[in-house]
Design an enzyme around this catalytic site. Structure first.
Site, PDB file in Angstrom:
ATOM      1  N   ILE A 140       1.016  -1.364  -0.119  1.00  0.00           N
ATOM      2  CA  ILE A 140       0.013   0.304   0.090  1.00  0.00           C
ATOM      3  C   ILE A 140       1.007   0.878  -0.646  1.00  0.00           C
ATOM      4  CG2 ILE A 140      -1.663   1.266   1.582  1.00  0.00           C
ATOM      5  CD1 ILE A 140      -2.646  -2.229   0.164  1.00  0.00           C
ATOM      6  N   LYS A 141       0.684   1.896  -1.186  1.00  0.00           N
ATOM      7  CA  LYS A 141       1.390   3.753  -0.709  1.00  0.00           C
ATOM      8  C   LYS A 141       1.153   4.705  -0.549  1.00  0.00           C
ATOM      9  CE  LYS A 141       3.334   4.498  -4.875  1.00  0.00           C
ATOM     10  NZ  LYS A 141       3.812   4.389  -6.430  1.00  0.00           N
ATOM     11  N   ILE A 142       1.696   4.828   0.430  1.00  0.00           N
ATOM     12  CA  ILE A 142       1.235   6.543   1.855  1.00  0.00           C
ATOM     13  C   ILE A 142       2.591   7.375   1.241  1.00  0.00           C
ATOM     14  CG2 ILE A 142       0.995   6.701   3.370  1.00  0.00           C
ATOM     15  CD1 ILE A 142       0.276   4.194   4.922  1.00  0.00           C
TER      16      ILE A 142
END
Length: 373
Positions: A140-142
């Site tokens: 998951i890209k944050i």
């Protein structure tokens, strides 16, 4: 064609493709890249999805029609479409994931960029995306905004693997590594198996040269011209030095003893923007063990065709890298100002792409919505 890519792999550099579309999945192209081009991962971002989905082509027509028939909101439609692509890509990469013990074979999907400055909603969105994709080889890209840092810690602490994106500054990179360590410590305290948690830190490269070269051109002096094309590599190399300090720390070693995985540096934005520079510049000059280089397909092909891999081109160059950044400061170019601007622009660009995607998807849903009899 693949000698340079093979050399990269032998030097400990993981090659990830910075692109994804349904056509790439269904045509067999992605599987072919895994087999022939040493690709072991895929990254996406709002700009990539906007390009892939806009217009409703490339295999999206039927799903869009089904979603229109159900009367879903545009936000829900986008999430159903993008998570479907990521899920299918993750299945294609699953053999790599299994063979590398979870290190590679991963596909990234980004939280809604409109949440970049909101911690709680970012955490909630990350949990939702992890649940929707439902594949162990998802990242998951944050974004590495100030609000993103505590979100990274919280998401990692829940056992969700993370790709931290939009890192431009050395200070922020150290904060990202600290957030990762804090997340692992919380996960361990919760009784989770930290060996199942992975992360990469996406340090952006080419945009640094684009912004600083523009300022150097404005100065126009001999000294300024001599520094063109040096800032991005210097910045990235010093980031790797910070990474080496990170994995040598007592805090990290305590977690490593429990099976924790290091947060690998990932070179992002490696497509060369200035045609005056070699098109493989941000690949061949950033070779270091334990890194990831995520490339657009044009850069991947260029590297395979004529890239020259000469071994490690990062370690041993820290003094020169620091000297290059110091020389920029002496010319009046503020490093802090540049990296802050790039972070703000990065978030804004992804939000613009997301809004464009919302608008084009809304239009497609409207076109395909069944008319009342």
């Amino acid at each position: 064609m693949t000698d340079a890519l093979q050399r990269l792999s032998e030097e400990g550099v993981a090659i990830w493709l910075d692109d994804l579309s349904r056509e790439r999945i269904t045509s067999g192209n992605l599987a072919e890249l895994l087999d022939q081009q040493y690709v072991v991962g895929v990254t996406t971002n709002p700009s990539i999805f906007q390009k892939a989905i806009s217009g409703g082509g490339d295999g999206y027509e039927q799903q869009l029609a089904d979603l229109a028939s159900r009367g879903v909101t545009v936000d829900e439609a986008i999430r159903m479409i993008t998570t479907a692509d990521v899920r299918d890509a993750a299945d294609i990469l699953r053999p790599v994931f299994d063979a590398t013990g979870g290190r590679d074979g991963r596909v990234s999907i980004e939280v809604d960029p409109r949440l970049a400055h909101k911690t709680g909603p970012t955490v909630a969105e990350a949990k939702q995306l992890s649940w929707l994709v439902d594949r162990p080889n998802t990242l998951i890209k944050i974004p590495a905004t100030k609000a993103g840092l505590p979100a990274i810690t919280e998401v990692i602490s829940k056992g969700i693997s993370v790709n931290v994106t939009l890192i431009f500054s050395l200070e922020r990179y150290r904060e990202v590594m600290d957030a990762y360590l804090a997340g692992l410590e919380k996960a361990d305290a919760r009784g989770l198996d930290v060996s199942t948690i992975h992360s990469v830190a996406s340090f952006f490269v080419s945009r640094v040269d684009t912004e600083i070269d523009k300022r150097l051109d404005a100065l126009g002096t001999t000294e300024a011209k001599a520094l063109k094309g040096k800032a991005a590599l210097a910045n990235a190399r010093l980031a790797y030095q910070a990474y080496e300090e990170f994995i040598a720390s007592d805090r990290w070693e305590a977690l490593a003893a429990k099976g924790a995985n290091p947060q690998r540096p990932l070179w992002a934005s490696t497509g060369v923007k200035d045609p005056a520079y070699p098109d493989t510049l941000y690949v061949t000059e950033l070779v270091a063990p334990g890194t990831v280089n995520t490339m657009p397909e044009a850069t991947l092909e260029a590297t395979g065709d004529h890239g020259e891999i000469t071994g490690d081109t990062v370690r041993g160059r820290y003094d020169q890298a620091r000297a290059d950044l110091d020389a920029l400061a002496e010319l009046g170019i503020s490093y802090d100002e540049v990296v802050q601007l790039l972070e703000e622009e990065g978030v804004d660009k992804f939000e613009v792409s997301w809004n464009d995607l919302l608008e084009s998807t809304k239009a497609e849903l409207g076109r395909l919505t069944p008319k009342e009899a």
